[in-house]
Design a protein around this motif. Structure first.
Motif, PDB file in Angstrom:
ATOM      1  N   ILE A  24      41.330  46.902  50.181  1.00  0.00           N
ATOM      2  CA  ILE A  24      40.290  47.797  49.706  1.00  0.00           C
ATOM      3  C   ILE A  24      40.910  49.009  49.038  1.00  0.00           C
ATOM      4  O   ILE A  24      42.036  49.396  49.340  1.00  0.00           O
ATOM      5  CB  ILE A  24      39.347  48.241  50.848  1.00  0.00           C
ATOM      6  CG1 ILE A  24      40.125  48.932  51.974  1.00  0.00           C
ATOM      7  CG2 ILE A  24      38.569  47.053  51.394  1.00  0.00           C
ATOM      8  CD1 ILE A  24      39.239  49.483  53.064  1.00  0.00           C
ATOM      9  N   GLU A  25      40.164  49.579  48.117  1.00  0.00           N
ATOM     10  CA  GLU A  25      40.647  50.706  47.337  1.00  0.00           C
ATOM     11  C   GLU A  25      39.746  51.917  47.556  1.00  0.00           C
ATOM     12  O   GLU A  25      38.596  51.775  47.985  1.00  0.00           O
ATOM     13  CB  GLU A  25      40.661  50.340  45.843  1.00  0.00           C
ATOM     14  CG  GLU A  25      41.600  49.198  45.486  1.00  0.00           C
ATOM     15  CD  GLU A  25      43.062  49.549  45.702  1.00  0.00           C
ATOM     16  OE1 GLU A  25      43.393  50.752  45.588  1.00  0.00           O
ATOM     17  OE2 GLU A  25      43.871  48.643  45.975  1.00  0.00           O
ATOM     18  N   PRO A  26      40.240  53.116  47.241  1.00  0.00           N
ATOM     19  CA  PRO A  26      39.389  54.306  47.335  1.00  0.00           C
ATOM     20  C   PRO A  26      38.206  54.193  46.382  1.00  0.00           C
ATOM     21  O   PRO A  26      38.218  53.385  45.445  1.00  0.00           O
ATOM     22  CB  PRO A  26      40.325  55.447  46.916  1.00  0.00           C
ATOM     23  CG  PRO A  26      41.698  54.897  47.073  1.00  0.00           C
ATOM     24  CD  PRO A  26      41.600  53.433  46.815  1.00  0.00           C
ATOM     25  N   VAL A  27      37.189  55.005  46.628  1.00  0.00           N
ATOM     26  CA  VAL A  27      36.007  54.977  45.764  1.00  0.00           C
ATOM     27  C   VAL A  27      36.406  55.297  44.336  1.00  0.00           C
ATOM     28  O   VAL A  27      37.117  56.252  44.060  1.00  0.00           O
ATOM     29  CB  VAL A  27      34.954  55.992  46.247  1.00  0.00           C
ATOM     30  CG1 VAL A  27      33.796  56.075  45.246  1.00  0.00           C
ATOM     31  CG2 VAL A  27      34.434  55.587  47.616  1.00  0.00           C
ATOM     32  N   GLY A  28      35.945  54.475  43.424  1.00  0.00           N
ATOM     33  CA  GLY A  28      36.247  54.628  42.011  1.00  0.00           C
ATOM     34  C   GLY A  28      35.757  53.365  41.315  1.00  0.00           C
ATOM     35  O   GLY A  28      35.550  52.336  41.958  1.00  0.00           O
ATOM     36  N   PHE A  29      35.552  53.431  40.020  1.00  0.00           N
ATOM     37  CA  PHE A  29      34.976  52.295  39.328  1.00  0.00           C
ATOM     38  C   PHE A  29      35.749  51.957  38.069  1.00  0.00           C
ATOM     39  O   PHE A  29      36.139  52.848  37.306  1.00  0.00           O
ATOM     40  CB  PHE A  29      33.512  52.579  38.960  1.00  0.00           C
ATOM     41  CG  PHE A  29      32.608  52.652  40.152  1.00  0.00           C
ATOM     42  CD1 PHE A  29      32.014  51.520  40.661  1.00  0.00           C
ATOM     43  CD2 PHE A  29      32.379  53.859  40.783  1.00  0.00           C
ATOM     44  CE1 PHE A  29      31.199  51.582  41.771  1.00  0.00           C
ATOM     45  CE2 PHE A  29      31.561  53.939  41.894  1.00  0.00           C
ATOM     46  CZ  PHE A  29      30.965  52.801  42.396  1.00  0.00           C
ATOM     47  N   THR A  30      35.922  50.660  37.870  1.00  0.00           N
ATOM     48  CA  THR A  30      36.429  50.171  36.603  1.00  0.00           C
ATOM     49  C   THR A  30      35.215  49.770  35.769  1.00  0.00           C
ATOM     50  O   THR A  30      34.087  49.752  36.262  1.00  0.00           O
ATOM     51  CB  THR A  30      37.319  48.932  36.803  1.00  0.00           C
ATOM     52  OG1 THR A  30      36.527  47.885  37.398  1.00  0.00           O
ATOM     53  CG2 THR A  30      38.498  49.266  37.711  1.00  0.00           C
ATOM     54  N   ARG A  31      35.443  49.448  34.532  1.00  0.00           N
ATOM     55  CA  ARG A  31      34.339  49.008  33.670  1.00  0.00           C
ATOM     56  C   ARG A  31      33.684  47.757  34.258  1.00  0.00           C
ATOM     57  O   ARG A  31      32.461  47.580  34.211  1.00  0.00           O
ATOM     58  CB  ARG A  31      34.872  48.717  32.272  1.00  0.00           C
ATOM     59  CG  ARG A  31      33.804  48.546  31.192  1.00  0.00           C
ATOM     60  CD  ARG A  31      34.484  48.428  29.838  1.00  0.00           C
ATOM     61  NE  ARG A  31      33.558  48.492  28.727  1.00  0.00           N
ATOM     62  CZ  ARG A  31      32.968  47.441  28.169  1.00  0.00           C
ATOM     63  NH1 ARG A  31      33.199  46.226  28.654  1.00  0.00           N
ATOM     64  NH2 ARG A  31      32.158  47.588  27.142  1.00  0.00           N
TER      65      ARG A  31
END
Length: 207
Positions: free
Chosen positions: A179-186
């Motif tokens: 899992i990754e920190p909150v954030g968004f890719t396209r």
């Protein structure tokens, strides 16, 4: 407006962007800018609208309603991805001209063409816009922070995930390395938009 966009895209925070700085870049003084914009907020509104006009360049109202809504949201994402300082909190600068009008108009038209019940169209417009603005702002806030700050955030996140006690947090311990920190890719932004579009009460074929 072009110079303002260039300055904003190159700044480390929109708080560093000022009427005085723009005037200096243009070879004049800030009093000349106040003949066109009453204050900084009015200038920022104009910049947002300029960005939206550019984002909508070449848009055509054609194809299925769903594809058009996806196109509209991705155009906004791409435009603000290039200007993370402006996008950190776009709710402060909603736009105030033809660019904003065009985005709103085309979103409402797509929902209408989907044959969403008329009384529900404003509600679904609001849901789509709220989702888009929220995710774009989250992404921009992360992108606009410096490399050292991003590194500190990642390290703090890894401490609470990789250090989780399996006895107390079995699911967290199991997925900690994936899992990754909150954030968004396209791609993740589009996936979230698609989930909302799945729920739109359309009476028209989705294909």
């Amino acid at each position: 407006m072009d110079t303002a966009v260039e300055l904003l895209s190159g700044s480390e925070g929109d708080e560093l962007f000022s009427m005085r700085k723009l005037a200096s870049e243009l070879g004049t003084d800030s009093s000349s800018l106040y003949r066109h914009f009453r204050n900084r907020t009015e200038l920022m509104l104009a910049i947002v609208d300029r960005v939206l006009v550019q984002a909508m360049h070449g848009y055509r109202r054609q194809g299925p309603w769903r594809a058009r809504l996806v196109d509209l949201t991705l155009r906004s994402w791409d435009a603000y991805a290039a200007l993370p300082q402006l996008a950190k909190d776009p709710s402060h600068y909603p736009g105030s001209g033809p660019g904003s009008q065009l985005v709103i108009e085309e979103t409402l038209q797509a929902l209408s063409d989907a044959r969403v019940p008329e009384e529900l169209i404003p509600e679904w417009y609001h849901r789509l816009m709220t989702l888009s603005v929220s995710l774009i702002s989250t992404h921009a806030a992360r992108q606009s922070s410096g490399p050292s700050e991003q590194k500190r955030r990642l390290e703090a996140f890894r401490v609470i995930t990789l250090g989780a006690d399996p006895a107390d947090y079995p699911a967290l311990a199991h997925y900690a390395r994936r899992i990754e920190p909150v954030g968004f890719t396209r791609e993740s932004f589009l996936a979230a938009v698609e989930l909302v579009l799945d729920a739109v009460p359309a009476r028209q074929e989705r294909s």
